[in-house]
Design a protein around this motif. Structure first.
Motif, PDB file in Angstrom:
ATOM      1  N   TRP A  20       1.067  11.296   0.465  1.00  0.00           N
ATOM      2  CA  TRP A  20       0.037  10.254   0.430  1.00  0.00           C
ATOM      3  C   TRP A  20       0.414   9.075   1.333  1.00  0.00           C
ATOM      4  CZ3 TRP A  20      -3.476   9.066  -4.181  1.00  0.00           C
ATOM      5  CH2 TRP A  20      -4.015  10.261  -4.680  1.00  0.00           C
ATOM      6  N   VAL A  21       1.700   8.753   1.374  1.00  0.00           N
ATOM      7  CA  VAL A  21       2.154   7.656   2.240  1.00  0.00           C
ATOM      8  C   VAL A  21       1.905   8.011   3.700  1.00  0.00           C
ATOM      9  CG1 VAL A  21       4.163   6.325   3.021  1.00  0.00           C
ATOM     10  CG2 VAL A  21       3.855   6.828   0.591  1.00  0.00           C
ATOM     11  N   ILE A  22       2.237   9.247   4.074  1.00  0.00           N
ATOM     12  CA  ILE A  22       2.033   9.678   5.464  1.00  0.00           C
ATOM     13  C   ILE A  22       0.562   9.614   5.836  1.00  0.00           C
ATOM     14  CG2 ILE A  22       2.153  11.671   7.015  1.00  0.00           C
ATOM     15  CD1 ILE A  22       4.842  12.327   5.575  1.00  0.00           C
ATOM     16  N   TRP A  23      -0.314  10.147   4.978  1.00  0.00           N
ATOM     17  CA  TRP A  23      -1.745  10.133   5.290  1.00  0.00           C
ATOM     18  C   TRP A  23      -2.350   8.738   5.153  1.00  0.00           C
ATOM     19  CZ3 TRP A  23      -4.119  13.532   8.036  1.00  0.00           C
ATOM     20  CH2 TRP A  23      -3.629  14.834   8.087  1.00  0.00           C
ATOM     21  N   GLY A  24      -1.913   7.995   4.170  1.00  0.00           N
ATOM     22  CA  GLY A  24      -2.503   6.680   3.915  1.00  0.00           C
ATOM     23  C   GLY A  24      -2.004   5.575   4.818  1.00  0.00           C
ATOM     24  N   ILE A  25      -0.829   5.743   5.366  1.00  0.00           N
ATOM     25  CA  ILE A  25      -0.276   4.710   6.252  1.00  0.00           C
ATOM     26  C   ILE A  25      -0.218   5.227   7.691  1.00  0.00           C
ATOM     27  CG2 ILE A  25       1.698   3.217   6.753  1.00  0.00           C
ATOM     28  CD1 ILE A  25       0.355   2.439   4.156  1.00  0.00           C
ATOM     29  N   SER A  26       0.616   6.231   7.920  1.00  0.00           N
ATOM     30  CA  SER A  26       0.851   6.691   9.299  1.00  0.00           C
ATOM     31  C   SER A  26      -0.411   7.232   9.959  1.00  0.00           C
ATOM     32  CB  SER A  26       1.950   7.758   9.310  1.00  0.00           C
ATOM     33  OG  SER A  26       3.131   7.231   8.752  1.00  0.00           O
ATOM     34  N   ALA A  27      -1.108   8.149   9.302  1.00  0.00           N
ATOM     35  CA  ALA A  27      -2.308   8.739   9.899  1.00  0.00           C
ATOM     36  C   ALA A  27      -3.394   7.680  10.099  1.00  0.00           C
ATOM     37  CB  ALA A  27      -2.828   9.876   9.037  1.00  0.00           C
ATOM     38  N   LEU A  81       0.832  -1.204   0.000  1.00  0.00           N
ATOM     39  CA  LEU A  81       0.000   0.000   0.000  1.00  0.00           C
ATOM     40  C   LEU A  81       0.869   1.257   0.000  1.00  0.00           C
ATOM     41  CD1 LEU A  81      -2.757   1.355   0.121  1.00  0.00           C
ATOM     42  CD2 LEU A  81      -2.695   1.081   2.611  1.00  0.00           C
ATOM     43  N   ALA A  82       1.952   1.233   0.753  1.00  0.00           N
ATOM     44  CA  ALA A  82       2.855   2.395   0.790  1.00  0.00           C
ATOM     45  C   ALA A  82       3.454   2.663  -0.586  1.00  0.00           C
ATOM     46  CB  ALA A  82       3.956   2.174   1.821  1.00  0.00           C
ATOM     47  N   ILE A  83       3.849   1.621  -1.296  1.00  0.00           N
ATOM     48  CA  ILE A  83       4.406   1.791  -2.643  1.00  0.00           C
ATOM     49  C   ILE A  83       3.354   2.368  -3.582  1.00  0.00           C
ATOM     50  CG2 ILE A  83       5.284   0.533  -4.656  1.00  0.00           C
ATOM     51  CD1 ILE A  83       6.666  -1.384  -2.610  1.00  0.00           C
ATOM     52  N   LEU A  84       2.153   1.818  -3.536  1.00  0.00           N
ATOM     53  CA  LEU A  84       1.067   2.317  -4.381  1.00  0.00           C
ATOM     54  C   LEU A  84       0.750   3.782  -4.074  1.00  0.00           C
ATOM     55  CD1 LEU A  84      -1.132   1.683  -6.493  1.00  0.00           C
ATOM     56  CD2 LEU A  84      -2.603   1.033  -4.585  1.00  0.00           C
ATOM     57  N   LEU A  85       0.678   4.124  -2.800  1.00  0.00           N
ATOM     58  CA  LEU A  85       0.407   5.510  -2.407  1.00  0.00           C
ATOM     59  C   LEU A  85       1.539   6.443  -2.839  1.00  0.00           C
ATOM     60  CD1 LEU A  85      -1.121   4.924   1.131  1.00  0.00           C
ATOM     61  CD2 LEU A  85      -2.331   5.753  -0.893  1.00  0.00           C
ATOM     62  N   ILE A 141      -2.976   4.475  10.670  1.00  0.00           N
ATOM     63  CA  ILE A 141      -2.602   3.634  11.812  1.00  0.00           C
ATOM     64  C   ILE A 141      -2.844   4.368  13.124  1.00  0.00           C
ATOM     65  CG2 ILE A 141      -0.643   2.541  12.981  1.00  0.00           C
ATOM     66  CD1 ILE A 141       0.373   1.777  10.159  1.00  0.00           C
ATOM     67  N   VAL A 142      -2.510   5.655  13.176  1.00  0.00           N
ATOM     68  CA  VAL A 142      -2.752   6.446  14.395  1.00  0.00           C
ATOM     69  C   VAL A 142      -4.243   6.456  14.733  1.00  0.00           C
ATOM     70  CG1 VAL A 142      -2.717   8.786  15.343  1.00  0.00           C
ATOM     71  CG2 VAL A 142      -0.688   7.856  14.239  1.00  0.00           C
ATOM     72  N   VAL A 143      -5.089   6.703  13.739  1.00  0.00           N
ATOM     73  CA  VAL A 143      -6.537   6.720  13.977  1.00  0.00           C
ATOM     74  C   VAL A 143      -7.018   5.346  14.441  1.00  0.00           C
ATOM     75  CG1 VAL A 143      -8.781   6.950  12.836  1.00  0.00           C
ATOM     76  CG2 VAL A 143      -7.005   8.649  12.434  1.00  0.00           C
ATOM     77  N   SER A 144      -6.507   4.273  13.832  1.00  0.00           N
ATOM     78  CA  SER A 144      -6.905   2.920  14.227  1.00  0.00           C
ATOM     79  C   SER A 144      -6.499   2.600  15.661  1.00  0.00           C
ATOM     80  CB  SER A 144      -6.273   1.881  13.287  1.00  0.00           C
ATOM     81  OG  SER A 144      -6.730   2.060  11.987  1.00  0.00           O
ATOM     82  N   VAL A 145      -5.288   2.974  16.031  1.00  0.00           N
ATOM     83  CA  VAL A 145      -4.813   2.710  17.397  1.00  0.00           C
ATOM     84  C   VAL A 145      -5.627   3.506  18.415  1.00  0.00           C
ATOM     85  CG1 VAL A 145      -2.846   2.987  18.972  1.00  0.00           C
ATOM     86  CG2 VAL A 145      -2.512   1.988  16.713  1.00  0.00           C
ATOM     87  N   ILE A 146      -5.932   4.771  18.078  1.00  0.00           N
ATOM     88  CA  ILE A 146      -6.754   5.583  18.975  1.00  0.00           C
ATOM     89  C   ILE A 146      -8.138   4.964  19.126  1.00  0.00           C
ATOM     90  CG2 ILE A 146      -7.933   7.810  19.217  1.00  0.00           C
ATOM     91  CD1 ILE A 146      -5.373   9.088  18.055  1.00  0.00           C
ATOM     92  N   GLY A 147      -8.708   4.497  18.018  1.00  0.00           N
ATOM     93  CA  GLY A 147     -10.005   3.828  18.091  1.00  0.00           C
ATOM     94  C   GLY A 147      -9.952   2.586  18.963  1.00  0.00           C
ATOM     95  N   HIS A 148      -8.897   1.818  18.833  1.00  0.00           N
ATOM     96  CA  HIS A 148      -8.730   0.621  19.668  1.00  0.00           C
ATOM     97  C   HIS A 148      -8.597   1.014  21.145  1.00  0.00           C
ATOM     98  CE1 HIS A 148      -7.555  -3.478  20.603  1.00  0.00           C
ATOM     99  NE2 HIS A 148      -6.590  -2.969  21.339  1.00  0.00           N
TER     100      HIS A 148
END
Length: 151
Positions: free
Chosen positions: A19-26, A7-11, A28-35
């Motif tokens: 796009w990599v920062i928003w599509g991967i890092s951000a 996904l990072a390569i595609l982004l 993951i941060v939102v997912s971890v916060i949700g968890h």
């Protein structure tokens, strides 16, 4: 972590590092916060429609977090009916995860969806509110009117 690489390569190809920062890092941060929200708030604070007798931990419904957790914040419902595909089982309980499953069901990509109505009675489940006493939710899979026009 390597599952992020395709996904990072595609982004990166589509939009560079931003796009990599928003599509991967951000993401993951939102997912971890949700968890974390579910782990803390939904096991400590919020309304309860049901109580699972003799359970060490009770789930609570956290209405304000339903959209960012894809409906997982209806955690009391999850504890009451853990096998159910739908978590927002009562009126005014938005459940984006259920909406996605229902859409996949309409496309024929998901089937045999288990709902609270399909589950056997639990003897250790005590209804605490009027809507829980009335019975399980009524949000059965619904057909998409747009998809029926396409087919």
């Amino acid at each position: 972590m390597l599952q992020q690489l395709p996904l990072a390569i595609l982004l990166f190809i589509c939009g560079g590092f931003a796009w990599v920062i928003w599509g991967i890092s951000a993401r993951i941060v939102v997912s971890v916060i949700g968890h974390w929200l579910i782990g803390y708030f939904a096991h400590n604070h919020g309304e309860m429609d049901n109580e699972v007798m003799d359970a060490a931990v009770q789930g609570h419904n956290v209405k304000w977090a339903s959209y960012i957790t894809m409906g997982e914040s209806w955690h009391n419902n999850h504890h009451a009916y853990p096998e159910s595909a739908i978590l927002g089982i009562y009126e005014n309980q938005p459940d984006p995860g259920w909406w996605a499953l229902n859409a996949l069901n309409n496309l024929g990509l998901v089937w045999d969806i288990v709902l609270p109505e399909n589950l056997p009675h639990r003897h250790n489940l005590k209804a605490l509110t009027y809507r829980a006493i009335q019975g399980k939710g009524t949000k059965a899979p619904f057909k998409c009117p747009v998809l029926s026009l396409i087919r």
